[in-house]
Scaffold this motif. Sequence first.
Motif, PDB file in Angstrom:
ATOM      1  N   ASP A   1      37.637  36.526  43.370  1.00 22.14           N
ATOM      2  CA  ASP A   1      38.875  35.551  43.073  1.00 22.14           C
ATOM      3  C   ASP A   1      39.684  35.721  41.540  1.00 22.14           C
ATOM      4  O   ASP A   1      40.731  35.620  41.703  1.00 22.14           O
ATOM      5  N   GLU A   2      38.590  35.977  40.830  1.00 23.93           N
ATOM      6  CA  GLU A   2      39.068  36.441  39.691  1.00 23.93           C
ATOM      7  C   GLU A   2      40.179  37.706  39.518  1.00 23.93           C
ATOM      8  O   GLU A   2      41.400  37.494  38.971  1.00 23.93           O
ATOM      9  N   THR A   3      40.114  38.707  40.281  1.00 23.98           N
ATOM     10  CA  THR A   3      40.974  39.559  40.402  1.00 23.98           C
ATOM     11  C   THR A   3      42.431  39.440  41.104  1.00 23.98           C
ATOM     12  O   THR A   3      43.364  39.708  40.563  1.00 23.98           O
ATOM     13  N   LEU A   4      42.119  38.743  42.165  1.00 21.07           N
ATOM     14  CA  LEU A   4      43.335  38.146  43.040  1.00 21.07           C
ATOM     15  C   LEU A   4      44.298  37.168  41.981  1.00 21.07           C
ATOM     16  O   LEU A   4      45.346  37.156  42.057  1.00 21.07           O
ATOM     17  N   THR A   5      43.466  36.450  41.261  1.00 20.71           N
ATOM     18  CA  THR A   5      44.344  35.628  40.228  1.00 20.71           C
ATOM     19  C   THR A   5      45.166  36.683  39.191  1.00 20.71           C
ATOM     20  O   THR A   5      46.194  36.256  38.777  1.00 20.71           O
ATOM     21  N   MET A   6      44.316  37.479  38.751  1.00 17.05           N
ATOM     22  CA  MET A   6      45.184  38.534  37.975  1.00 17.05           C
ATOM     23  C   MET A   6      46.240  39.233  38.725  1.00 17.05           C
ATOM     24  O   MET A   6      47.542  39.214  38.016  1.00 17.05           O
TER      25      MET A   6
ATOM     26  N   GLU B   1      33.659  47.408  45.398  1.00 16.32           N
ATOM     27  CA  GLU B   1      32.492  47.832  46.156  1.00 16.32           C
ATOM     28  C   GLU B   1      32.894  47.538  47.656  1.00 16.32           C
ATOM     29  O   GLU B   1      33.776  46.727  47.997  1.00 16.32           O
ATOM     30  N   GLU B   2      32.040  48.142  48.557  1.00 14.44           N
ATOM     31  CA  GLU B   2      32.270  47.887  50.051  1.00 14.44           C
ATOM     32  C   GLU B   2      32.291  46.628  50.486  1.00 14.44           C
ATOM     33  O   GLU B   2      33.064  46.415  51.302  1.00 14.44           O
ATOM     34  N   PRO B   3      31.508  45.643  50.306  1.00 14.97           N
ATOM     35  CA  PRO B   3      31.676  44.381  50.451  1.00 14.97           C
ATOM     36  C   PRO B   3      32.755  43.676  50.130  1.00 14.97           C
ATOM     37  O   PRO B   3      33.407  42.621  50.935  1.00 14.97           O
ATOM     38  N   LEU B   4      33.486  44.161  49.199  1.00 12.42           N
ATOM     39  CA  LEU B   4      34.626  43.343  48.671  1.00 12.42           C
ATOM     40  C   LEU B   4      35.969  43.849  49.185  1.00 12.42           C
ATOM     41  O   LEU B   4      37.089  43.181  49.495  1.00 12.42           O
ATOM     42  N   ALA B   5      35.959  45.176  49.757  1.00 11.79           N
ATOM     43  CA  ALA B   5      37.234  45.992  50.146  1.00 11.79           C
ATOM     44  C   ALA B   5      37.786  44.996  51.187  1.00 11.79           C
ATOM     45  O   ALA B   5      39.126  44.725  51.307  1.00 11.79           O
ATOM     46  N   PRO B   6      37.069  44.758  52.316  1.00  8.56           N
ATOM     47  CA  PRO B   6      37.665  44.014  53.574  1.00  8.56           C
ATOM     48  C   PRO B   6      38.314  42.697  53.089  1.00  8.56           C
ATOM     49  O   PRO B   6      39.337  42.032  53.494  1.00  8.56           O
ATOM     50  N   GLN B   7      37.769  42.201  52.085  1.00 14.32           N
ATOM     51  CA  GLN B   7      37.956  40.735  51.503  1.00 14.32           C
ATOM     52  C   GLN B   7      39.146  40.528  50.995  1.00 14.32           C
ATOM     53  O   GLN B   7      40.028  39.691  51.023  1.00 14.32           O
ATOM     54  N   PHE B   8      39.516  41.691  50.141  1.00 16.22           N
ATOM     55  CA  PHE B   8      40.646  42.105  49.503  1.00 16.22           C
ATOM     56  C   PHE B   8      41.857  42.141  50.447  1.00 16.22           C
ATOM     57  O   PHE B   8      42.924  41.380  50.391  1.00 16.22           O
ATOM     58  N   GLU B   9      41.693  42.930  51.572  1.00 15.87           N
ATOM     59  CA  GLU B   9      42.667  43.041  52.535  1.00 15.87           C
ATOM     60  C   GLU B   9      42.897  41.712  53.304  1.00 15.87           C
ATOM     61  O   GLU B   9      44.078  41.278  53.389  1.00 15.87           O
TER      62      GLU B   9
ATOM     63  N   GLN C   1      52.791  46.960  46.538  1.00 15.81           N
ATOM     64  CA  GLN C   1      51.997  47.791  47.410  1.00 15.81           C
ATOM     65  C   GLN C   1      50.541  47.779  47.079  1.00 15.81           C
ATOM     66  O   GLN C   1      50.429  47.550  45.871  1.00 15.81           O
ATOM     67  N   HIS C   2      49.739  48.113  47.740  1.00 16.41           N
ATOM     68  CA  HIS C   2      48.462  48.264  47.187  1.00 16.41           C
ATOM     69  C   HIS C   2      47.379  49.285  48.153  1.00 16.41           C
ATOM     70  O   HIS C   2      47.951  49.656  49.309  1.00 16.41           O
ATOM     71  N   LYS C   3      46.444  49.742  47.322  1.00 13.86           N
ATOM     72  CA  LYS C   3      45.771  50.686  47.960  1.00 13.86           C
ATOM     73  C   LYS C   3      44.263  50.337  47.382  1.00 13.86           C
ATOM     74  O   LYS C   3      44.039  50.303  46.264  1.00 13.86           O
ATOM     75  N   ILE C   4      43.188  50.418  48.374  1.00 15.03           N
ATOM     76  CA  ILE C   4      41.883  50.135  47.993  1.00 15.03           C
ATOM     77  C   ILE C   4      40.896  51.297  47.927  1.00 15.03           C
ATOM     78  O   ILE C   4      40.921  52.051  48.696  1.00 15.03           O
ATOM     79  N   TYR C   5      40.525  51.503  47.037  1.00 14.37           N
ATOM     80  CA  TYR C   5      39.546  52.744  46.850  1.00 14.37           C
ATOM     81  C   TYR C   5      37.906  52.343  46.665  1.00 14.37           C
ATOM     82  O   TYR C   5      37.736  51.211  46.165  1.00 14.37           O
ATOM     83  N   PRO C   6      37.003  53.232  47.193  1.00 14.70           N
ATOM     84  CA  PRO C   6      35.705  52.983  46.821  1.00 14.70           C
ATOM     85  C   PRO C   6      35.187  53.522  45.669  1.00 14.70           C
ATOM     86  O   PRO C   6      35.967  54.154  44.971  1.00 14.70           O
ATOM     87  N   ILE C   7      34.327  52.871  44.895  1.00 15.49           N
ATOM     88  CA  ILE C   7      33.804  53.084  43.642  1.00 15.49           C
ATOM     89  C   ILE C   7      33.028  54.688  43.668  1.00 15.49           C
ATOM     90  O   ILE C   7      32.356  54.677  44.656  1.00 15.49           O
TER      91      ILE C   7
END
Length: 443
Positions: A124-129, A148-156, A171-177
């Motif tokens: 939530d903090e990241t999405l608010t930023m 992290e893996e559990p957060l990636a699909p939640q961001f999408e 645009q956005h792209k999600i990367y693994p740590i």
Amino acid sequence: MRIHCRVAVIAVCFGVFLLLYFWGGSGGADDPLLKEVGKDPEKEQEATPQLPAGIGAKFAGKPRASPGPEQRPRGRKEERAPARGASGKERSKPRSNAAHPVTKHNQAEAVMHLAVVACGNRLDETLTMVKSALLFSRKKIKFHIFAEEPLAPQFEERLIRWPGSVKAKFQHKIYPISFSVGNADEWKKLFKPCAAQRLFLPVILKDVDSLLYVDTDVLFLRPMDDIWSLLKSFNRTQLAAMAPEHEVPKIGWYSRFARHPFYGVTGVNSGVMLMNLTRIRSTRFKNSMIPSGLSWEDLLHPLYQKYKNHITWGDQDLLNIIFHYNPERLFIFPCQWNYRPDHCMYGSNCKEAEEEGVSILHGNRGVFHDDKQPAFKVVYDAIREFPFEDNMFQSLFYPIQTKFLDTVNTLCGRIPQVFLKQIEKTMRKVFEDKVVRHIRPHK
């Protein structure tokens, strides 16, 4: 004999008459001929009045003759000479592009790049930023989200639910740590979960020229475009920009407690970091281990191994050590671009924020989520709860202004103008861009 003399006199007089006619010809006849030589009608209209009449006559005397190889440069030079002082900057632009490797940057100016690293409960903090960046910025933004893996699909899932008008702005792209050198588990646990990931951005994002990195607990109170433009203020050696960790050395953490080298008098804070990644990748950094210097990637692991028992703030301490030995590589921007509780809880000590208002609010120490500094929490809650496409003044600024009245007796709330000045200015500009400029053409 007399007849021949009279004929000769008449011929001479006629020749003199023709000579005077051509030398005293009207200026109006010169213009089309000059345009033919210069091949630039607008520039020639400006240049012609300043040319001596004799030059025009020379061209007028030979209307059908095409200029030879030696005549063409001379003609162009004479035509452009009057505007030489005015066009100096235009002539210098191609040279500057050739001298500095900024082609990628120029092509990517239409898109700004922003990176953030999210682990644990920072969704939530990241999405608010991200939301705060989109609310005010003018150019399109590409977000590079390391999660992290559990957060990636939640961001999408969350991002895809935003309105289409908002999704068109980014645009956005999600990367693994991931960590390219050393022990990944050790890097991951350095200071806060995944915080050390920012050190590896130049290595991972090889196709990105420049980048703004921010912590998840950051809010934009003015367009990201404004801090992005600071890249143009870098000199030839500078490749990153940060704000000082403290404004007052006697209360600074690094100046009192650090057991390792740090930048300048008070150190720097890495929560907001502007980077020219191309320059970082091509630079050899001075250090206390290898006299010849090391590349960024080769420097990280040995630096950590040397100082890991002496650092407290993890990756930020490593950045301070790097720029202690390479101070010419760092650009320092004012505290208004990384405004933290330290700037108001010991008394107001950020003059730039007092004058212009906070540009980027950094809620470190967890102040967005507790009641220690309610002034910070008021701004965070208002942006988080703001519905996209609502009226900003009614649904964002006025709630912040109203709730700020409850914070005036707190350490940071007693200076409300610092928090409200810039965001009000930004909202007025957004209103003008969206409403006023769309109305004017219909008048």
